[in-house]
Design an enzyme around this catalytic site. Structure first.
Site, PDB file in Angstrom:
ATOM      1  N   VAL A  33       0.969  -1.199  -0.101  1.00 20.48           N
ATOM      2  CA  VAL A  33      -0.002   0.168   0.164  1.00 20.48           C
ATOM      3  C   VAL A  33       1.000   1.092   0.048  1.00 20.48           C
ATOM      4  CG1 VAL A  33      -1.806   1.291   1.375  1.00 20.48           C
ATOM      5  CG2 VAL A  33      -1.960  -1.133   1.293  1.00 20.48           C
ATOM      6  N   ALA A  81       4.379   4.084   3.054  1.00 16.38           N
ATOM      7  CA  ALA A  81       3.936   2.725   2.317  1.00 16.38           C
ATOM      8  C   ALA A  81       3.905   1.840   3.373  1.00 16.38           C
ATOM      9  CB  ALA A  81       4.785   2.716   1.327  1.00 16.38           C
ATOM     10  N   LYS A  82       3.481   0.606   3.127  1.00 18.93           N
ATOM     11  CA  LYS A  82       3.589  -0.751   3.960  1.00 18.93           C
ATOM     12  C   LYS A  82       3.229  -1.613   3.153  1.00 18.93           C
ATOM     13  CE  LYS A  82       4.493  -1.419   8.522  1.00 18.93           C
ATOM     14  NZ  LYS A  82       5.592  -0.781   9.046  1.00 18.93           N
ATOM     15  N   GLY A  83       3.823  -2.923   3.605  1.00 18.90           N
ATOM     16  CA  GLY A  83       3.590  -4.012   2.793  1.00 18.90           C
ATOM     17  C   GLY A  83       3.173  -5.197   3.577  1.00 18.90           C
TER      18      GLY A  83
END
Ligand code: NAD
Length: 445
Positions: free
Chosen positions: A65, A110-112
């Site tokens: 994201v 962001a992040k995953g």
């Protein structure tokens, strides 16, 4: 008096509540930008097959994201966990946006996440999952577009695999800045591993020098309790201990240990290494992870999981200062209760920003193929943490003494429970910066 509804622990609901409270302290924001900033810019969902060691094939789901890129490429960790959800990843991506803007580094948020249980996977299976996940997102990741880092159950080995896969798919250029948190041999930064824990200490040290807590203007002699004795908690414990604090209790997932005269973090680490937990350390009293946050102390550092301080225990917290080393350890309802009780709180986006700050240093070093020594990294980190504490403190003071008035006049400053807390102020500063940058860039077309 009407009873309040039970607390909602949905991460998106909680992050929206924090955002809405902070909006009162944002100088000016166009209405449309509010909903834009509450939502992620882009969500990538990938599904891919992975062959297991026994020849079976598993279908794996992953997310990346990007919440906002007003300041620069997306930046944020990737977590591997069986329960990771897209909603959780979205809320953590937002947190990264605020954190990067607050510490003034040229990254967006962001992040995953990859849905998998690392404890049930071999190294070869993990490598195959990581390489395939990276290849699915090979056009999303990039040194100037989106830069991953380690998070829950990912580490420098995971980052090495991501770097290698990305490098194979984008040959012929310096791809080291595509991930941070790499091994030192592959361009990782000295001091990155210790950065979050050290940053927690620097932020606290400088906050105490502001004299809001009369008895403690330095950490020396302060009684410190740390929930979560992992990477961040143990490093923070060492830094506080070196500077004269008394670490009276620490814990891990098995429970906690307490000693009135203080614990030596080196001894606790050695015991944990040998026995797998801090629990059972000779001469200590065993306590639970619920009890540890309610202990009598000066500084409480939640450094484990989210939602540890909530409406159900916030009125029993006895610390004078809570320093959020973990992400989202305190719920919005608990924020209100602590604030009304005059307990100060240094929020996650400030207190644990040392990690992303040194990730930024790693990215800068990689661009020039340099490697700074650890003293230089720590000196730069300390300076940045001090500066962000100064900026947030000055803004907070502006509202509290009435030099600045809240934009929506929702807040009356005179009663103690209605004073802004440091989370509102830090978040409002980050939102202000991003809103201004968005307008300055000009809304396209
Ligand atoms: P870690 O896995 O090294 O340590 C976590 C610790 O918490 C472990 O000791 C574990 O036993 C303990 N724990 C697990 N469940 C617990 C429970 N119910 N009660 C008490 N302790 C429990 O992780 P870390 O890297 O130290 O991260 C800790 C927190 O800091 C996380 O919230 C993470 O998101 C946040 N954080 C980490 C970094 C970083 O650079 N590592 C940066 C920013 C924020």
């Amino acid at each position: 008096m009407t009873a309040r509804a039970p607390e909602n622990f949905d991460p998106v609901v909680m992050s929206d509540l924090q955002f809405d409270r902070a909006l009162s302290y944002v100088s000016e924001i166009k209405r449309g930008l509010i909903s834009f900033l509450k939502r992620p810019k882009r969500i990538n969902i990938v599904n891919f097959p992975v062959e297991m060691d026994d020849g079976s094939v598993h279908s794996i789901q992953g997310y990346r994201v990007i919440h906002n890129r007003a300041f620069g490429p997306g930046k944020g960790g990737i977590r591997y966990h069986p329960d990771v959800t897209m909603e959780e990843v979205v809320s953590l991506a937002k947190l990264m946006t605020w954190k990067c803007a607050l510490v003034n580094i040229p990254f967006g948020g962001a992040k995953g996440g990859v849905v998998c249980d690392t404890k049930a996977l071999s190294q070869n299976e993990l490598r195959r999952i990581t390489r395939r996940f990276t290849s699915e997102l090979a056009d999303v990741f990039g040194p100037d577009t989106d830069i991953p880092a380690p998070d829950l159950y990912t580490n420098e080995q995971t980052m090495a695999w991501i770097y290698d896969t990305y490098d194979i798919l984008h040959p012929g250029k310096n791809n080291r800045p595509v991930v941070t948190g790499k091994p030192i041999q592959l361009g990782g930064s000295y001091g990155r591993n210790e950065a979050t824990g050290n940053g927690v200490y620097y932020a606290t040290e400088h906050f105490l020098s502001k004299s809001l807590i009369a008895e403690h203007q330095t950490v020396s002699g302060a009684r410190v309790v740390i929930q979560g004795f992992g990477n961040v908690g143990a490093i923070a414990a060492q830094a506080f201990f070196r500077n004269g604090a008394k670490i009276t209790a620490v814990s891990d997932s098995q429970g906690g240990v307490f000693h009135e005269d203080g614990l030596d973090p080196e001894n606790v680490m050695a015991f944990k290494k040998e026995h797998g937990s801090v629990v059972g350390m000779p001469g200590t009293t065993t306590i639970t992870n619920q009890e540890i946050v309610e202990l009598e102390c000066d500084i409480l550092i939640p450094a484990a999981l989210g939602n540890q301080i909530h409406a159900g225990n916030a009125d029993r917290i006895k610390a004078k200062l809570v320093v959020e080393a973990a992400n989202r350890p305190t719920t919005p309802r608990a924020d209100e209760i602590l604030n009304a009780r005059g307990i100060f709180l240094l929020p996650d986006i400030l207190a644990n920003a040392g990690g992303v700050t040194v990730s930024y240093f790693e990215w800068v070093q990689n661009q020039a193929n340099q490697q700074w020594d650890v003293e230089e990294v720590n000196a730069r980190l300390r300076k940045r943490m001090f500066k962000v504490v100064d900026t947030v403190f000055d803004r907070w003071q502006g509202f509290v003494v009435g030099e600045v008035t809240p934009s929506k006049s929702k807040v009356v400053k005179e009663t103690p429970e209605q004073k802004p807390d440091f989370r509102c102020i830090a978040l409002s500063l980050a939102i202000d910066r991003i809103a201004q940058a968005t307008l300055m860039r000009g809304i396209w077309p």
